[in-house]
Design a protein around this motif. Structure first.
Motif, mmCIF file in Angstrom:
data_model
loop_
_atom_site.group_PDB
_atom_site.id
_atom_site.type_symbol
_atom_site.label_atom_id
_atom_site.label_comp_id
_atom_site.label_asym_id
_atom_site.label_seq_id
_atom_site.Cartn_x
_atom_site.Cartn_y
_atom_site.Cartn_z
ATOM 1 N N ILE A 45 0.784 3.145 -7.874
ATOM 2 C CA ILE A 45 2.129 2.566 -7.805
ATOM 3 C C ILE A 45 2.473 2.199 -6.368
ATOM 4 N N GLY A 46 2.171 3.101 -5.441
ATOM 5 C CA GLY A 46 2.462 2.827 -4.029
ATOM 6 C C GLY A 46 1.728 1.598 -3.518
ATOM 7 N N GLU A 47 0.444 1.454 -3.869
ATOM 8 C CA GLU A 47 -0.327 0.287 -3.423
ATOM 9 C C GLU A 47 0.254 -1.005 -3.997
ATOM 10 N N LEU A 48 0.653 -0.990 -5.258
ATOM 11 C CA LEU A 48 1.235 -2.186 -5.861
ATOM 12 C C LEU A 48 2.533 -2.589 -5.166
ATOM 13 N N GLY A 49 3.287 -1.598 -4.676
ATOM 14 C CA GLY A 49 4.527 -1.919 -3.991
ATOM 15 C C GLY A 49 4.338 -2.335 -2.546
ATOM 16 N N PHE A 50 3.400 -1.704 -1.852
ATOM 17 C CA PHE A 50 3.205 -1.966 -0.421
ATOM 18 C C PHE A 50 2.392 -3.222 -0.133
ATOM 19 N N THR A 51 1.344 -3.464 -0.907
ATOM 20 C CA THR A 51 0.306 -4.413 -0.506
ATOM 21 C C THR A 51 0.816 -5.829 -0.296
ATOM 22 N N ARG B 171 -16.920 9.280 -7.944
ATOM 23 C CA ARG B 171 -16.184 8.588 -9.008
ATOM 24 C C ARG B 171 -14.678 8.612 -8.778
ATOM 25 N N VAL B 172 -14.164 9.728 -8.316
ATOM 26 C CA VAL B 172 -12.731 9.804 -8.047
ATOM 27 C C VAL B 172 -12.354 8.868 -6.900
ATOM 28 N N THR B 173 -13.171 8.860 -5.852
ATOM 29 C CA THR B 173 -12.922 7.945 -4.733
ATOM 30 C C THR B 173 -12.983 6.499 -5.199
ATOM 31 N N ALA B 174 -13.906 6.191 -6.111
ATOM 32 C CA ALA B 174 -14.029 4.825 -6.622
ATOM 33 C C ALA B 174 -12.775 4.389 -7.368
ATOM 34 N N VAL B 175 -12.215 5.286 -8.163
ATOM 35 C CA VAL B 175 -10.990 4.942 -8.895
ATOM 36 C C VAL B 175 -9.851 4.667 -7.924
ATOM 37 N N ALA B 176 -9.690 5.540 -6.927
ATOM 38 C CA ALA B 176 -8.631 5.331 -5.941
ATOM 39 C C ALA B 176 -8.860 4.041 -5.154
ATOM 40 N N SER B 177 -10.106 3.764 -4.766
ATOM 41 C CA SER B 177 -10.412 2.548 -4.015
ATOM 42 C C SER B 177 -10.227 1.301 -4.858
ATOM 43 N N LEU B 178 -10.478 1.407 -6.149
ATOM 44 C CA LEU B 178 -10.312 0.248 -7.027
ATOM 45 C C LEU B 178 -8.875 -0.244 -7.009
ATOM 46 N N PHE B 179 -7.927 0.677 -7.038
ATOM 47 C CA PHE B 179 -6.522 0.268 -7.007
ATOM 48 C C PHE B 179 -6.142 -0.349 -5.669
ATOM 49 N N SER B 180 -6.613 0.265 -4.569
ATOM 50 C CA SER B 180 -6.191 -0.215 -3.256
ATOM 51 C C SER B 180 -6.908 -1.490 -2.839
ATOM 52 N N LEU B 181 -8.186 -1.640 -3.212
ATOM 53 C CA LEU B 181 -8.977 -2.777 -2.742
ATOM 54 C C LEU B 181 -9.288 -3.805 -3.822
ATOM 55 N N GLY B 182 -9.090 -3.439 -5.095
ATOM 56 C CA GLY B 182 -9.395 -4.359 -6.171
ATOM 57 C C GLY B 182 -8.173 -4.900 -6.891
ATOM 58 N N VAL B 183 -7.272 -4.010 -7.282
ATOM 59 C CA VAL B 183 -6.111 -4.410 -8.082
ATOM 60 C C VAL B 183 -4.945 -4.871 -7.209
ATOM 61 N N ALA B 184 -4.614 -4.064 -6.191
ATOM 62 C CA ALA B 184 -3.447 -4.374 -5.364
ATOM 63 C C ALA B 184 -3.502 -5.760 -4.720
ATOM 64 N N PRO B 185 -4.668 -6.242 -4.221
ATOM 65 C CA PRO B 185 -4.690 -7.588 -3.639
ATOM 66 C C PRO B 185 -4.316 -8.707 -4.603
ATOM 67 N N LEU B 186 -4.355 -8.419 -5.910
ATOM 68 C CA LEU B 186 -3.942 -9.433 -6.879
ATOM 69 C C LEU B 186 -2.450 -9.743 -6.766
ATOM 70 N N THR B 187 -1.703 -8.876 -6.067
ATOM 71 C CA THR B 187 -0.273 -9.131 -5.888
ATOM 72 C C THR B 187 0.007 -10.161 -4.799
ATOM 73 N N TYR B 188 -1.004 -10.555 -4.022
ATOM 74 C CA TYR B 188 -0.785 -11.535 -2.952
ATOM 75 C C TYR B 188 -0.165 -12.827 -3.471
ATOM 76 N N PRO B 189 -0.800 -13.513 -4.449
ATOM 77 C CA PRO B 189 -0.194 -14.759 -4.917
ATOM 78 C C PRO B 189 1.146 -14.540 -5.605
ATOM 79 N N ILE C 223 9.556 -0.297 -6.228
ATOM 80 C CA ILE C 223 8.293 0.105 -6.850
ATOM 81 C C ILE C 223 7.692 1.291 -6.094
ATOM 82 N N VAL C 224 7.682 1.200 -4.761
ATOM 83 C CA VAL C 224 7.149 2.305 -3.958
ATOM 84 C C VAL C 224 7.963 3.573 -4.198
ATOM 85 N N ALA C 225 9.284 3.432 -4.249
ATOM 86 C CA ALA C 225 10.145 4.589 -4.493
ATOM 87 C C ALA C 225 9.868 5.207 -5.858
ATOM 88 N N LEU C 226 9.529 4.363 -6.838
ATOM 89 C CA LEU C 226 9.179 4.883 -8.163
ATOM 90 C C LEU C 226 7.962 5.796 -8.077
#
Length: 413
Positions: free
Chosen positions: A239-245, A353-371, A392-395
């Motif tokens: 949630i934080g990455e989606l709000g910040f990125t 695997r846990v690091t991969a899940v966390a990295s997926l959100f920060s480096l894979g999903v969150a950048p989709l918010t750019y456009p 969103i970040v506050a949520l």
């Protein structure tokens, strides 16, 4: 079982541990190589094609990184993070030096650079989960927060030093020289990584891998879901990455343009972010541990949400820079605490695997918010979009504060 089960007694503090410092040195050289590589790749793409082709080349690496990231976590856990990181840097070294040789004797087509981007994205999908899984295997659990602080300082140093180094190499010999410098930096990191000693997993923990890749991945996801700290922490991070990125990457550029601050103003605000993040990393590197880590992490997220919303209402450039420092400080401290909590709470066999899940959100999903961020600002302006992003970040902070195990999580002493 937590990381405490694989710690070795009598380890020195991380900043005095030669083993950690070897890993940190390798990490710095690898990051420097990354920075020089991306600068050289973008410049070479513009020279070979144009802005559209450059965008295609730079975007090529993001696709395999997002698609293969979870598989990279499985690979790191199966074969060990040290082997994967060494193999990743060796591969990058060979590929980049080969590209340097090609550029020195010819002008390749855009497709060659696209292939390079795809290879780098694939290697990143393996490298990122592995490098995130290494710290708990090279130091004690009580030093993980300090390691995250040192890692943050290393990242800032590499970011500051990498671009001028790449620019100097291109000024002296063009992209071929810059690629050669990047390849050399990756090469320097390899012997340092080879010298790093890691604590082996106990025999009973090796049962966490060995089935099919899909089964191993499913086991890792179940581990996250069932753990009272990890599950909520990953949700809060997402949630934080989606709000910040979006606002902190695309939105700030548009804000500086809207206010007439120009490129110089953008640079000052970005510098404020960097200064705040560096101060947070230094704090953790010196102190080594903060009490009430779970509560502090959620507090940083809440303060970061407020600062993000305030940024769009800053009355002057100097005020915006000050808010940028606050965002960098809270986001940097919260992110480092999150990483330390994640590594402490994770069973060692699932670290990749846990690091991969966390990295997926920060480096894979969150950048989709750019456009989406750009389109929203074009429609409604910066203030409504920054305010919505702050909400969103506050949520995310609210979710964390309402989850008792995460709110009460502590780092080992």
């Amino acid at each position: 079982m937590t990381a405490t089960a694989i710690s070795a007694p009598g380890l020195p503090p991380a900043h005095r541990d030669a083993n950690v410092l070897r890993w940190l040195g390798a990490f710095v050289f690898s990051l420097l190589g990354d920075n020089v590589y991306f600068l050289a790749l973008s410049w070479a793409a513009v020279r070979v094609g144009g802005p559209a082709q450059a965008g295609l080349v730079l975007a090529a690496g993001s696709v395999p990184r997002a698609v293969l990231m979870l598989g990279g976590g499985v690979v790191a856990d199966r074969f060990g993070p040290r082997k994967v990181v060494i193999g990743s840097d060796l591969t990058r070294c060979v590929v980049i030096l080969a590209v340097a040789g090609v550029l020195a004797v010819s002008t390749p087509g855009v497709w060659v650079l696209v292939v390079v981007g795809l290879v780098f994205g694939t290697v990143d999908a393996l490298f990122l989960p592995a490098v995130g899984a290494l710290p708990p295997r090279i130091t004690g659990p009580d030093q993980l927060a300090r390691v995250q602080g040192l890692r943050g300082l290393a990242s800032r140093a590499a970011t500051i030093g990498g671009s001028p180094l790449g620019g100097l190499a291109m000024a002296l010999g063009g992209p071929s020289w810059a690629f050669a410098v990047a390849g050399t930096l990756f090469a320097v990191s390899v012997p340092l990584l080879i010298a790093v000693r890691i604590t082996p997993l106990p025999d009973n923990d090796r049962a966490g891998t060995g089935g099919t890749a899909w089964r191993d991945l499913a086991d890792g996801l179940r581990h996250i879901r069932r753990d009272p700290v990890l599950g909520p922490l990953v949700i809060v991070l997402a949630i934080g990455e989606l709000g910040f990125t979006g606002p902190l990457n695309v939105g700030v550029t548009l804000l500086a343009s809207e206010r007439g601050w120009g490129a110089a103003g953008l640079g000052w605000i970005a510098g404020g972010f960097g200064a705040g993040a560096a101060a947070a990393s230094l704090l953790l590197a010196v102190r080594g541990r903060l009490p009430h880590a779970g509560l502090a992490q959620q507090g940083c997220l809440a303060l970061g949400a407020v600062a993000t919303g305030v940024l769009a209402f800053a009355p002057s450039l100097s005020a915006a820079v000050g808010v940028g420092v606050a965002i960098g400080l809270t986001a940097g401290l919260g992110g480092a605490l999150s990483a330390a909590l994640l590594q402490t709470a994770t069973d060692p066999v699932y670290l990749g695997r846990v690091t991969a899940v966390a990295s997926l959100f920060s480096l894979g999903v969150a950048p989709l918010t750019y456009p989406l961020t750009g389109a929203a600002i074009a429609t409604w302006g910066t203030r409504p979009v920054f305010t919505a992003s702050a909400a969103i970040v506050a949520l995310g902070s609210v979710v964390g504060l309402c989850t008792r195990p995460l709110r009460g999580a502590e780092l080992p002493r």
